[in-house]
Scaffold this motif. Structure first.
Motif, mmCIF file in Angstrom:
data_model
loop_
_atom_site.group_PDB
_atom_site.id
_atom_site.type_symbol
_atom_site.label_atom_id
_atom_site.label_comp_id
_atom_site.label_asym_id
_atom_site.label_seq_id
_atom_site.Cartn_x
_atom_site.Cartn_y
_atom_site.Cartn_z
ATOM 1 N N LYS B 278 2.017 12.129 -2.818
ATOM 2 C CA LYS B 278 1.005 11.145 -2.429
ATOM 3 C C LYS B 278 0.933 10.011 -3.465
ATOM 4 C CE LYS B 278 -3.597 12.076 -2.518
ATOM 5 N NZ LYS B 278 -4.861 12.738 -2.105
ATOM 6 N N GLN B 279 1.014 10.355 -4.747
ATOM 7 C CA GLN B 279 0.927 9.360 -5.821
ATOM 8 C C GLN B 279 2.101 8.406 -5.773
ATOM 9 O OE1 GLN B 279 0.296 12.664 -6.231
ATOM 10 N NE2 GLN B 279 -1.906 12.300 -6.369
ATOM 11 N N ASP B 282 1.748 5.996 -3.000
ATOM 12 C CA ASP B 282 0.782 4.967 -3.325
ATOM 13 C C ASP B 282 1.419 3.835 -4.132
ATOM 14 O OD1 ASP B 282 -2.636 5.074 -4.661
ATOM 15 O OD2 ASP B 282 -1.739 4.003 -2.975
ATOM 16 N N THR B 283 2.359 4.176 -5.028
ATOM 17 C CA THR B 283 2.989 3.137 -5.857
ATOM 18 C C THR B 283 3.856 2.197 -5.020
ATOM 19 O OG1 THR B 283 4.909 4.484 -6.378
ATOM 20 C CG2 THR B 283 3.036 4.628 -7.885
ATOM 21 N N ARG B 285 3.047 0.806 -2.442
ATOM 22 C CA ARG B 285 2.184 -0.258 -1.943
ATOM 23 C C ARG B 285 2.162 -1.457 -2.887
ATOM 24 N NH1 ARG B 285 -2.200 1.852 1.110
ATOM 25 N NH2 ARG B 285 -3.789 1.316 -0.407
ATOM 26 N N THR B 286 2.563 -1.220 -4.124
ATOM 27 C CA THR B 286 2.496 -2.321 -5.082
ATOM 28 C C THR B 286 3.746 -3.198 -5.027
ATOM 29 O OG1 THR B 286 3.459 -0.984 -6.828
ATOM 30 C CG2 THR B 286 1.049 -0.953 -6.617
ATOM 31 N N PHE B 298 1.777 -0.478 4.012
ATOM 32 C CA PHE B 298 0.389 -0.096 4.268
ATOM 33 C C PHE B 298 -0.500 -1.294 4.441
ATOM 34 C CE2 PHE B 298 0.036 4.303 3.935
ATOM 35 C CZ PHE B 298 0.801 4.788 2.897
ATOM 36 N N ASP B 302 -6.321 0.339 3.542
ATOM 37 C CA ASP B 302 -6.237 1.790 3.724
ATOM 38 C C ASP B 302 -6.328 2.507 2.381
ATOM 39 O OD1 ASP B 302 -3.760 1.722 6.418
ATOM 40 O OD2 ASP B 302 -5.953 1.576 6.434
ATOM 41 N N ASP B 303 -7.089 3.565 2.348
ATOM 42 C CA ASP B 303 -7.248 4.349 1.122
ATOM 43 C C ASP B 303 -6.381 5.596 1.239
ATOM 44 O OD1 ASP B 303 -10.128 5.481 -0.785
ATOM 45 O OD2 ASP B 303 -8.056 6.184 -0.812
ATOM 46 N N ILE B 304 -5.431 5.734 0.345
ATOM 47 C CA ILE B 304 -4.493 6.843 0.467
ATOM 48 C C ILE B 304 -5.180 8.201 0.332
ATOM 49 C CG2 ILE B 304 -3.707 7.115 -1.930
ATOM 50 C CD1 ILE B 304 -0.816 7.070 -0.482
ATOM 51 N N ASN B 305 -6.287 8.251 -0.395
ATOM 52 C CA ASN B 305 -6.981 9.526 -0.539
ATOM 53 C C ASN B 305 -7.749 9.899 0.711
ATOM 54 O OD1 ASN B 305 -6.227 10.375 -3.199
ATOM 55 N ND2 ASN B 305 -7.371 8.581 -3.906
ATOM 56 N N TYR B 308 -4.749 10.943 3.237
ATOM 57 C CA TYR B 308 -4.171 12.256 2.906
ATOM 58 C C TYR B 308 -5.087 12.999 1.946
ATOM 59 C CZ TYR B 308 -0.162 9.940 4.985
ATOM 60 O OH TYR B 308 0.659 9.260 5.856
#
Lengths: 168, 781
Positions: B278-279, B282-283, B285-286, B298, B302-305, B308
């Motif tokens: 998941k982490q 998330d990266t 997205r940058t 994404f 949207d909040d990845i937490n 998921y």
């Protein structure tokens, strides 16, 4: 996989195979009914005829009993009925389940004195049969309608009524 | 000398048998075992008083003939909407009983479908299954995961449809019931809209729940636990309140973890990322927007937490049900059921996400009323709640309201029976409570879906052997101008109750979906790679997917202990529809002043699918304690006029074409030319060419110990997604369960092993599914 099949076969042989018992019990019951019933004197001459309408495995079972037992000292004869007219000569007429669609005409022919009509279809004891085989929780039992039997001049011992399921 | 020894040995053996024999008849009648009774001779039986003979019948219980009928030839209602034996059913059907399901060790209703011929069942993540009847999967290819969902099978619980009318498909985890509620599952293979309405295209799965039968309080509890934090439990209570009224209540809870917490990420920035945590996801997205490709990034909000919350969790669900049954007479009864379910799963996404996996949450309540009054059958049911089918991805959370009413009447005139019917369905779906602003969702408001149908089924028995069945249904959808007709025409011939031949033709259609009809969603992609904005538009009056099928069937009972079924089917499906670009506008992109605007519309495509297949199923009861079933389907599917590219690829090409046209005439800045290349004919490898199974159940030690093993297998397939193509290897799934009964059969302890030999992936882009070991107990009062 082979080992599995081998074990399976071994288990099969170990357990063995049991036989179908339905018809055997129905035939035995039928013989026992006669112990509690009294046919009118004028009907009971010579052989005691059990007619089975159509083909049914019960015929073989009844034949085995016929070889060993009698009804009031009259030898038992088992007949496979094809024509409706043959009914007149019978003392018991049995209608297997697969012939139940013809019950109306059969019942009519059985309206004469001295014929006990036995069926094996749900609800038949009410209007047609004197005795109707039923399964209760998977176990072989029978319904008995005293009126339908006594109406043909056959006397019924009340014990028989208590052994089965009474239908009024 | 040796031969004498042999003779003495035999005599001793015979005498000892005689001894055992004598001991048996010395016993009191009540104490005899079933085996001993069956061994009694005619002479012994004829000497017994009638009273004793009746007691023996009690001991013998169910005869072998009945056992055969119970196991091999179960009754069902779904083929003709009335009770008939499997052997006589005029459609391709299978019935699996509660006992078969429990014996096999299946953890859920979905997994139990692996015991049914003609079903393709793949496990996506622990406990979440993809289920299809016969095939026609993932169409059109090269598209979003939503098209891999099975939207052409109608799943019902006691005739109440459980179907997602928003996007299409069935969310199996949202069934409020568990295995303990099931009496049997009836599966009809083939188009059945004429009987059940829209979406019964490849077939029907009708789950029939248990009815309260005994007079006393009945309690059944089942719990099993194992690795991957698996816990599956259910509890059922039932009691007769008085002679006519009975009630049933049940609850179920399950939780299952995956064997990994990684998420699969598709091609992005020219590279296929594969499994990321998941982490790590998330990266991504940058990444600078210019580096990304068209759609795979994404939404910044949207909040990845939230999307998921727990990537380890595969499935968690809870259901509670209650029901009352009122029996006026034999042919008159009323039934009221209701319940609640809450579920969360991690399974395939439905939308356009960089990952193949997404969460899905559902919270629904239902009420179902059913009345049978002589020939009249009436059913009304209601489902409300909400479902978020791509967790926290804006636009996918919808409030649901579903109403179904059905009225049918049986008329019997001699050999003719007629069953006219009326059905009305209403669905209201509202996404506004879950949007930050109107325009953010697919529906952007409350959208209605309704349909009214009239149906007629007629059956005529000719010469007591030939059964002619015809059914017709006319359905009017609020989204469509014209009525949709579905049919069924069947002729079957029963020879000596040993052979049953049938030939049938049927046509069925899928219903309209809310999003397909009403989507009106402008995706403003500020801060994202091209295009600048995409408008998704639904279209009312879309041609509805229609399947026509011809089938030949043959059933045979060569001997009492064997029943075999064969089916030969050919189906043709057309009127597929899906989302494709309609036009692109450069919108100043060519001048460096803007970004392209794309208009995507749900539209019909020319593609057709043809499938040819043969299915066989043999069930054998060699002994009252052994049941063996073997089944398999071989099929070939062909697609015609397939669009060989993804919608993303089409958009790229159309933007390029618009650019070129501008360069040529310096005026045109748009393109409405959807690329015309098609593959005229190709074999469809999404469906395995062979799938089937084998199950063996053996009872030993006076039926107290049960060994059950079953195998399910399918051949290799190719899954074509929007991003890439994945090969799915063939797999052999072997399961085994050993159960032991204690305390007068009230308590059963068991050990259950699933997927013992293979750890292969079953559904593209999802988890590798490996071994699961569980232990559990079943309590039955």
């Amino acid at each position: 996989m082979r080992k599995f099949v081998f074990i399976l076969i071994a288990l099969c042989l170990f357990i063995g195979i049991s036989k179908a018992q339905d018809e055997k019990f129905k035939a035995l019951y039928m013989y026992n009914f006669t112990k509690y019933l009294e046919w009118p004197l004028e009907n009971i001459k010579g052989d005691f005829v059990i007619g089975v309408f159509g083909t049914s495995p019960i015929i073989q079972e009844l034949m085995i009993i016929a070889e060993k037992k009698t009804v009031s000292n009259h030898p038992i004869v088992v007949k496979k009925l094809i024509e409706l007219d043959e009914i007149a000569k019978c003392h018991i007429v049995f209608v297997p389940e697969n012939k139940s669609s013809r019950i109306d005409e059969i019942a009519q022919k059985c309206s004469a004195k001295g014929i006990l009509l036995i069926t094996e279809k749900e609800g038949f004891a009410k209007n047609f049969a004197g005795i109707n085989y039923v399964k209760v929780d998977g176990k072989q039992n029978f319904e008995i309608n005293k009126k339908n039997i006594e109406g043909k001049g056959i006397k019924v011992n009340s014990t028989l009524v208590t052994l089965g399921i009474e239908i009024k | 000398m040796k031969s004498l020894q042999y003779i003495i040995f035999c005599l001793t053996l015979m005498l000892s048998f005689e001894n055992i024999y004598a001991q048996a008849t010395d016993k009191k009648i009540e104490e005899l075992t079933r085996e001993e009774v069956l061994d009694l001779s005619y002479d012994e039986l004829l000497e017994m008083p009638f009273e004793d003979l009746l007691k023996l019948a009690d001991i013998v219980g169910v005869s072998l003939d009945e056992l055969y009928e119970m196991i091999l030839n179960k009754d069902l209602v779904s083929a003709s909407k009335k009770v008939e034996s499997s052997f006589n059913a005029p459609l391709s059907t299978s019935v699996i009983s509660y006992q078969e399901i429990v014996n096999s060790g299946a953890r859920s209703i979905e997994e139990a479908l692996r015991l049914v011929p003609g079903l393709i069942v793949r496990e996506k993540t622990n406990g979440n299954f993809d289920i299809h009847i016969r095939g026609n999967e993932n169409l059109p290819p090269h598209h979003m995961f939503v098209y891999s969902e099975n939207s052409i099978t109608l799943v019902m619980i006691d005739g109440r449809p459980v179907y997602n009318y928003v996007h299409g498909g069935t969310f199996w985890e949202t069934l409020p019931i568990g295995i303990e509620d099931v009496d049997r599952i009836e599966v009809v293979r083939g188009p059945s809209s004429a009987l059940y309405g829209p979406n019964a295209v490849s077939g029907v799965v009708n789950i029939i729940t248990k009815k309260q039968t005994g007079d006393n309080l009945s309690v059944a509890a089942n719990v099993q636990a194992g690795n991957q934090n698996s816990l599956i439990s259910s509890l059922v209570l039932g009691k007769k309140i008085n002679k006519k009224l009975s009630f049933r209540a049940s609850g179920n809870f399950e939780t299952l973890d995956r064997n990994s917490d990684k998420l699969y990420v598709h091609k992005f920035n020219g590279k296929e990322w594969g499994l990321l945590s998941k982490q790590q996801l998330d990266t991504l997205r940058t990444f600078s927007p210019l580096e990304g490709s068209w759609f795979n990034v994404f939404d910044p909000t949207d909040d990845i937490n939230e999307m998921y919350p727990n990537p380890y969790l595969a499935r968690q669900r809870i259901g509670v049900n209650g029901g009352l049954e009122y029996s006026l007479k034999d042919d008159m009864n009323l039934n009221l059921k209701g319940g609640y379910q809450s579920s969360q799963v991690l399974s395939t996404t439905m939308g356009d996400n960089p990952t193949s996996m997404a969460g899905r949450v559902s919270n629904t309540e239902y009420i179902d009323f059913n009345a049978r009054l002589k020939g009249l059958t009436a059913q009304v049911n209601l489902l409300t709640g909400w479902q978020d089918i791509v967790l926290q991805d804006t636009g996918f959370k919808v409030g649901i309201f579903n109403l179904n009413t059905n009225l049918e009447y049986d008329i019997n005139i001699g050999n003719l029976s007629i069953r006219p019917g009326f059905a009305y369905q209403l669905g209201k779906y509202d996404d506004t409570p879950y949007l930050r602003y109107i325009g953010q969702g697919f529906l952007n408001g409350t959208r209605d879906f309704s349909s009214t149908a009239l149906s007629l089924r007629a059956e005529y028995l000719l010469f007591e052997r030939i059964r002619l069945v015809g059914a017709i249904r006319s359905e009017k959808y609020n989204t469509h101008k014209n009525n949709y007709w579905s049919y069924q025409a069947i002729a079957s011939y029963n020879l000596n109750n040993r052979h049953n031949f049938r030939i049938l033709y049927s046509q069925a259609n899928r219903g309209p979906f809310l999003v397909d009809s009403y989507a009106d969603y402008l995706w403003d992609r500020v801060g994202r790679p091209m295009p600048g904005s995409i408008l998704f538009l639904g279209k009312e009056n879309l041609g509805l997917l229609t399947m026509n099928m011809v089938e030949f069937g043959y059933r045979v009972k060569p001997i009492k202990s064997i029943q075999a079924d064969f089916e030969l089917f050919m189906n043709n499906t057309d009127n597929y529809s899906s989302l494709y670009p309609d036009s692109v506008n450069l919108n100043g992109f060519h001048l460096g002043t803007g970004r392209p605007f794309v208009r995507m519309i749900y539209q019909n495509i020319d593609m057709t699918s043809k499938q040819y297949g043969v299915s066989g199923n043999i069930s054998w009861v060699p002994d009252k304690n052994i049941v063996i079933k073997l089944f398999g389907t071989y099929q070939k599917s062909f697609l015609y006029n397939v669009i060989p590219f993804s919608p993303d690829s089409a958009v790229s090409r159309m933007i390029t074409e618009a650019f070129i046209r501008y360069q040529i005439d310096t005026v045109t800045t748009f393109s409405k030319n959807f690329p015309g290349d098609r593959v005229t004919e190709t074999e469809n490898h999404a469906t395995p060419s062979f799938y089937g199974g084998l199950s063996v159940d053996v009872k030993v030690l006076q039926e107290k110990l049960l060994f059950s093993t079953n195998m399910y297998t399918y051949s290799a397939q190719i899954f074509q997604s929007k991003y890439s193509e994945k090969n799915i290897d063939n797999k052999v799934i072997i399961n085994a369960k050993v159960s032991y009964k204690l305390l007068n059969n009230k308590l059963t302890l068991f050990v259950n092993a699933r997927n013992i030999v293979s750890k292969k992936r079953e559904f593209a882009y999802m988890d590798e599914i490996g071994r699961l070991f569980l232990i559990g107990l079943n309590f039955n009062l």
